[in-house]
Write a protein that holds these residues in place. Structure first.
Motif, mmCIF file in Angstrom:
data_model
loop_
_atom_site.group_PDB
_atom_site.id
_atom_site.type_symbol
_atom_site.label_atom_id
_atom_site.label_comp_id
_atom_site.label_asym_id
_atom_site.label_seq_id
_atom_site.Cartn_x
_atom_site.Cartn_y
_atom_site.Cartn_z
ATOM 1 N N PRO A 21 0.820 -1.215 0.000
ATOM 2 C CA PRO A 21 0.000 0.000 0.000
ATOM 3 C C PRO A 21 0.856 1.269 0.000
ATOM 4 O O PRO A 21 1.986 1.270 0.491
ATOM 5 C CB PRO A 21 -0.766 -0.126 1.332
ATOM 6 N N GLY A 22 0.273 2.348 -0.520
ATOM 7 C CA GLY A 22 0.946 3.628 -0.531
ATOM 8 C C GLY A 22 0.782 4.367 0.778
ATOM 9 O O GLY A 22 0.073 3.923 1.686
ATOM 10 N N PRO A 23 1.413 5.528 0.901
ATOM 11 C CA PRO A 23 1.382 6.262 2.173
ATOM 12 C C PRO A 23 -0.015 6.675 2.617
ATOM 13 O O PRO A 23 -0.322 6.618 3.815
ATOM 14 C CB PRO A 23 2.268 7.479 1.909
ATOM 15 N N ALA A 24 -0.866 7.097 1.713
ATOM 16 C CA ALA A 24 -2.215 7.510 2.111
ATOM 17 C C ALA A 24 -3.011 6.309 2.624
ATOM 18 O O ALA A 24 -3.745 6.419 3.625
ATOM 19 C CB ALA A 24 -2.937 8.173 0.944
ATOM 20 N N SER A 25 -2.874 5.173 1.968
ATOM 21 C CA SER A 25 -3.553 3.963 2.442
ATOM 22 C C SER A 25 -2.996 3.516 3.787
ATOM 23 O O SER A 25 -3.741 3.065 4.667
ATOM 24 C CB SER A 25 -3.417 2.833 1.420
ATOM 25 N N ILE A 40 -13.006 -7.387 11.360
ATOM 26 C CA ILE A 40 -13.245 -6.937 9.992
ATOM 27 C C ILE A 40 -11.921 -7.008 9.250
ATOM 28 O O ILE A 40 -11.063 -6.143 9.385
ATOM 29 C CB ILE A 40 -13.809 -5.497 9.956
ATOM 30 N N GLY A 41 -11.722 -8.069 8.491
ATOM 31 C CA GLY A 41 -10.451 -8.280 7.812
ATOM 32 C C GLY A 41 -10.319 -7.464 6.540
ATOM 33 O O GLY A 41 -11.252 -6.784 6.101
ATOM 34 N N THR A 42 -9.135 -7.545 5.932
ATOM 35 C CA THR A 42 -8.840 -6.804 4.707
ATOM 36 C C THR A 42 -8.097 -7.715 3.734
ATOM 37 O O THR A 42 -7.077 -8.301 4.100
ATOM 38 C CB THR A 42 -7.969 -5.564 5.010
ATOM 39 N N VAL A 43 -8.605 -7.838 2.530
ATOM 40 C CA VAL A 43 -7.947 -8.657 1.508
ATOM 41 C C VAL A 43 -6.722 -7.944 0.973
ATOM 42 O O VAL A 43 -5.634 -8.511 0.885
ATOM 43 C CB VAL A 43 -8.930 -8.981 0.367
ATOM 44 N N MET A 44 -6.893 -6.697 0.593
ATOM 45 C CA MET A 44 -5.808 -5.903 0.023
ATOM 46 C C MET A 44 -5.752 -4.592 0.787
ATOM 47 O O MET A 44 -6.754 -3.858 0.834
ATOM 48 C CB MET A 44 -6.055 -5.672 -1.479
ATOM 49 N N PRO A 45 -4.615 -4.232 1.399
ATOM 50 C CA PRO A 45 -4.573 -3.090 2.322
ATOM 51 C C PRO A 45 -4.487 -1.739 1.630
ATOM 52 O O PRO A 45 -3.620 -0.915 1.946
ATOM 53 C CB PRO A 45 -3.318 -3.382 3.144
ATOM 54 N N VAL A 46 -5.373 -1.486 0.671
ATOM 55 C CA VAL A 46 -5.459 -0.178 0.044
ATOM 56 C C VAL A 46 -6.881 0.340 0.202
ATOM 57 O O VAL A 46 -7.830 -0.438 0.287
ATOM 58 C CB VAL A 46 -5.055 -0.221 -1.447
ATOM 59 N N PHE A 47 -7.020 1.636 0.255
ATOM 60 C CA PHE A 47 -8.326 2.268 0.427
ATOM 61 C C PHE A 47 -8.806 2.831 -0.907
ATOM 62 O O PHE A 47 -8.065 3.532 -1.606
ATOM 63 C CB PHE A 47 -8.246 3.381 1.479
ATOM 64 N N ALA A 48 -10.040 2.502 -1.238
ATOM 65 C CA ALA A 48 -10.598 2.896 -2.535
ATOM 66 C C ALA A 48 -10.938 4.375 -2.567
ATOM 67 O O ALA A 48 -11.395 4.956 -1.580
ATOM 68 C CB ALA A 48 -11.846 2.078 -2.825
ATOM 69 N N ARG A 49 -10.731 4.986 -3.720
ATOM 70 C CA ARG A 49 -11.184 6.356 -3.961
ATOM 71 C C ARG A 49 -12.214 6.410 -5.077
ATOM 72 O O ARG A 49 -13.224 7.091 -4.963
ATOM 73 C CB ARG A 49 -9.998 7.260 -4.307
ATOM 74 N N ARG A 50 -11.965 5.688 -6.166
ATOM 75 C CA ARG A 50 -12.909 5.634 -7.289
ATOM 76 C C ARG A 50 -12.887 4.229 -7.878
ATOM 77 O O ARG A 50 -11.908 3.498 -7.731
ATOM 78 C CB ARG A 50 -12.509 6.631 -8.385
ATOM 79 N N ALA A 51 -13.964 3.883 -8.549
ATOM 80 C CA ALA A 51 -14.002 2.617 -9.281
ATOM 81 C C ALA A 51 -15.018 2.734 -10.397
ATOM 82 O O ALA A 51 -16.068 3.357 -10.242
ATOM 83 C CB ALA A 51 -14.366 1.453 -8.363
ATOM 84 N N ALA A 52 -14.699 2.124 -11.528
ATOM 85 C CA ALA A 52 -15.613 2.094 -12.674
ATOM 86 C C ALA A 52 -15.093 1.078 -13.663
ATOM 87 O O ALA A 52 -13.879 0.822 -13.727
ATOM 88 C CB ALA A 52 -15.734 3.471 -13.335
ATOM 89 N N LEU A 56 -10.198 -0.197 -10.285
ATOM 90 C CA LEU A 56 -10.376 0.392 -8.950
ATOM 91 C C LEU A 56 -9.156 1.254 -8.658
ATOM 92 O O LEU A 56 -8.014 0.791 -8.786
ATOM 93 C CB LEU A 56 -10.538 -0.698 -7.897
ATOM 94 N N GLU A 57 -9.393 2.514 -8.290
ATOM 95 C CA GLU A 57 -8.319 3.450 -7.976
ATOM 96 C C GLU A 57 -8.254 3.670 -6.485
ATOM 97 O O GLU A 57 -9.285 3.896 -5.837
ATOM 98 C CB GLU A 57 -8.537 4.776 -8.705
ATOM 99 N N ASP A 58 -7.047 3.642 -5.908
ATOM 100 C CA ASP A 58 -6.928 3.859 -4.463
ATOM 101 C C ASP A 58 -6.589 5.307 -4.148
ATOM 102 O O ASP A 58 -6.420 6.142 -5.055
ATOM 103 C CB ASP A 58 -5.937 2.868 -3.841
#
Length: 463
Positions: A21-25, A40-52, A56-58
């Motif tokens: 993950p990047g610094p913001a995530s 509450i687990g996490t599959v991929m430790p990045v936080f979403a910002r947009r998706a279409a 998926l953009e973090d």
């Protein structure tokens, strides 16, 4: 290439601009650890910002090819135009009244659509809920009310939810059931036709598994005590297991012979995911009840039980419901999702996804011995990872005449991590934790499908 399936201008390109993950995530993950329960687990430790579309953009600006769809939820793509349009219009009118207090047209419209798209030409009715687990619980309630019986038959490797009853129905202990008991009674588990791991081989799987299941029901429960037989036509969390052909029809026949309600749990496999509106259509099955959720509403929480009118009406007035069940905004989203599925023929799109992905997965299986099996239909595909050179009891592997190798969950976890690091969002699953599943949005481009498979190939080469 820009996605045209929604109003988003999110470029349909994989891009990595930071480590994952990047610094913001990482900063958001620290906040999460402080206030969100560790369960509450996490599959991929990045936080979403947009998706279409298929991207998926973090929050760091990384863009991932999406082979997960929020676990088969955003089948029509994130923020699909019809979903956004219909939910926006509904939000302007009202957000909630509770259908049990003052009903509203969107609830009725969703039930009309469910009657139209689910298998069978008999009279159907539906009841709407919030989650797949709620739908399953209510299907059991309805079956018990209709039959006057209590027992429920489920299957090895099955998954049906995380509430108390649905944990009892679910086969896998960790992480779903561990230390959460005691569980609801009158639940009986029988074998499922798992071709890759059937002891006497694929060719014997359907007949032998059906015979074993029926024998156990007859001996251990008694058909006259069974309210419902509940099964996923494609078992999701158990490892994307396609029961051997003939197994499901034999169970449905047995259920009909004994007045048992046959329930198809299509929560993960439904709504065009497998190349048909519902996976049970593959063998011409017409279940008495069908449970749906996930892909039904384009990302909003909605679930349903749909079935024969006389069975659905067995519950007394007030016996079904819930404050938020069939929320009008979620219903509007479902109408938008179904509109999108029809207009874009997403069932055909799922079949095309299989045509693109499955041959490439099969070629990877020929190249990499860690892949023991390739399976699935439509845009619900999987590879089962094994330890080459090992053998479990019995035969019937993907390689004719060979032994069934032992599961390799460690390699599966390492492969998923490598894919994440290279910009591909993938999910693992399976009773043994050794299956990688692929659930791309049905609107994803073929370019992104192939790019995602390129990443997978690179990650396999690095194991």
């Amino acid at each position: 290439m820009t996605d045209v399936s929604s109003g988003s201008a999110l470029p349909q390109e994989r891009r990595l601009v930071t480590a994952v993950p990047g610094p913001a995530s990482q900063e958001l993950m620290a906040r999460k650890r402080a206030v969100v329960a560790d369960g509450i687990g996490t599959v991929m430790p990045v936080f979403a910002r947009r998706a279409a579309g298929g991207i998926l953009e973090d929050v760091d600006g990384n863009r991932f090819v999406d082979f997960g769809s929020g676990i088969a939820v955003t089948s029509v793509g994130n923020s699909a135009e019809a979903v956004v349009r219909r939910t926006t219009e509904q939000l302007r009118d009202y957000t909630h009244t509770c259908v049990m207090v003052t009903p509203y047209e969107p609830y009725v419209a969703v039930c009309e659509e469910l009657a139209a798209v689910t298998p069978g030409d008999h009279a159907k009715k539906s009841a709407l809920f919030n989650s797949g687990a709620e739908a399953v619980e209510n299907a059991v309630k309805i079956a018990r009310a209709y039959t006057g019986r209590q027992a429920v038959v489920v299957f090895d490797h099955g998954y049906h939810g995380r509430t108390n009853l649905t944990m009892a129905l679910t086969s896998k202990n960790m992480p779903y059931k561990h230390r959460f008991g005691p569980f609801a009674p009158e639940v009986y588990r029988v074998p499922v036709a798992y071709p890759f791991r059937w002891l006497t081989g694929r060719e014997n799987c359907a007949e032998e598994a059906a015979a074993q299941a029926i024998d156990q029901i007859t001996k251990q429960v008694g058909p006259d005590n069974v309210a419902a037989i509940l099964i996923e036509p494609v078992l999701g969390e158990g490892g994307f297991i396609e029961p051997a052909k003939g197994f499901l029809p034999r169970l449905a026949e047995f259920a009909k012979e004994h007045g048992i309600v046959f329930v198809a749990d299509e929560i993960q496999s439904g709504f065009c995911r497998t190349g048909q509106w519902f996976a049970c259509e593959d063998e011409g099955l017409v279940p008495d009840l069908i449970t749906t959720a996930k892909g039904i509403a384009g990302g909003l929480p909605l679930a349903a039980v749909t079935g024969r009118a006389e069975i659905m009406d067995a519950a007394h007035s007030g016996g079904l419901g819930g404050t938020y069940g069939g929320n009008p905004v979620a219903c509007a989203a479902a109408l938008g999702a179904i509109e999108t599925m029809r207009e874009q023929d997403l069932a055909a799109r799922a079949r095309r996804i299989e045509e693109v992905m499955k041959p490439r997965l099969e070629k990877l299986a020929e190249r990499f011995d860690v892949i023991g099996d390739v399976r699935g239909r439509g845009a619900m595909l999987a590879i089962e990872l094994v330890k080459p050179g090992t053998s479990a009891t019995g035969s019937g592997s993907a390689r004719p005449g060979g032994p069934v190798p032992q599961p390799d969950p460690e390699a599966t976890a390492a492969l998923a991590h490598a894919c994440h690091q290279q910009g591909l969002l993938v999910l693992t699953t399976g009773t043994y934790g050794n299956v990688m599943r692929f659930l791309p949005p049905l609107v994803i481009s073929e370019e992104l499908l192939n790019e995602g498979l390129d990443v997978l190939e690179s990650a396999l080469a690095g194991l």
